[in-house]
Design a protein around this motif. Sequence first.
Motif: not given
Length: 225
Positions: A57-58, A60-63, A66-67, A69-70, A87
Amino acid sequence: MTFSLAARCPRTGAFGIAISSSSPAVAARCSHLRAGIGVAASQNVTDPRLGFRLLDLVQDGRCAADAITDVIAGEPTADYRQLTVVDTAGRTAAHSGRYTLGTHHVAHGPAAVAAGNLLATSEVVDALLQGYLASAAADFAGRLLDGLDAALRAGGEAGPVRSAGLAVADPVAGWNSTDLRVDWHADPISELRRLWDIWLPQRDDYLTRGLNPQAAPGFGGAAPP
């Protein structure tokens, strides 16, 4: 049954992790690094796949937040997991599920996050982070190791630790320039320190052999062509 510190070096951008546990081979299951992307720990009742998901996820650009949380939103076993991530920008996030074992705690610092479970006291995790931040060691990995030493002096786990690991993902080389593991030992952090003292004088030579073999020092008594 684990305490860990994940961090991004403010000088080099390298990602690193130091970890210790009462169970065997903790670094093989709980440590996750990706050069130039981030670092994560998946511990407590461990599912290594969650560390991979965090870094995906990181990447792919997630902070970091958010990573986390997802991952926990889509994970039915999240209540059993303790997760941390740093990150690409050095932002940190953590999750401790409601079934995290014993005394547990998380501490955040500049581009660093420490977490632990089944601890002697919650101060162990604070000592882990502060030991790293206050370290005078010139090398990033050495500062991470100083954090482990500080955590052990603060009481460590509720029981004896038996394994430890230290890893740093080099942002230029793209691989782990340091990846040391003590899978079972009566004093694993001291043994990890001994291995680090052996590895450090040779580490940069091995990086050179990979990146620029013509400039590398000789191996086995023979100079490279």
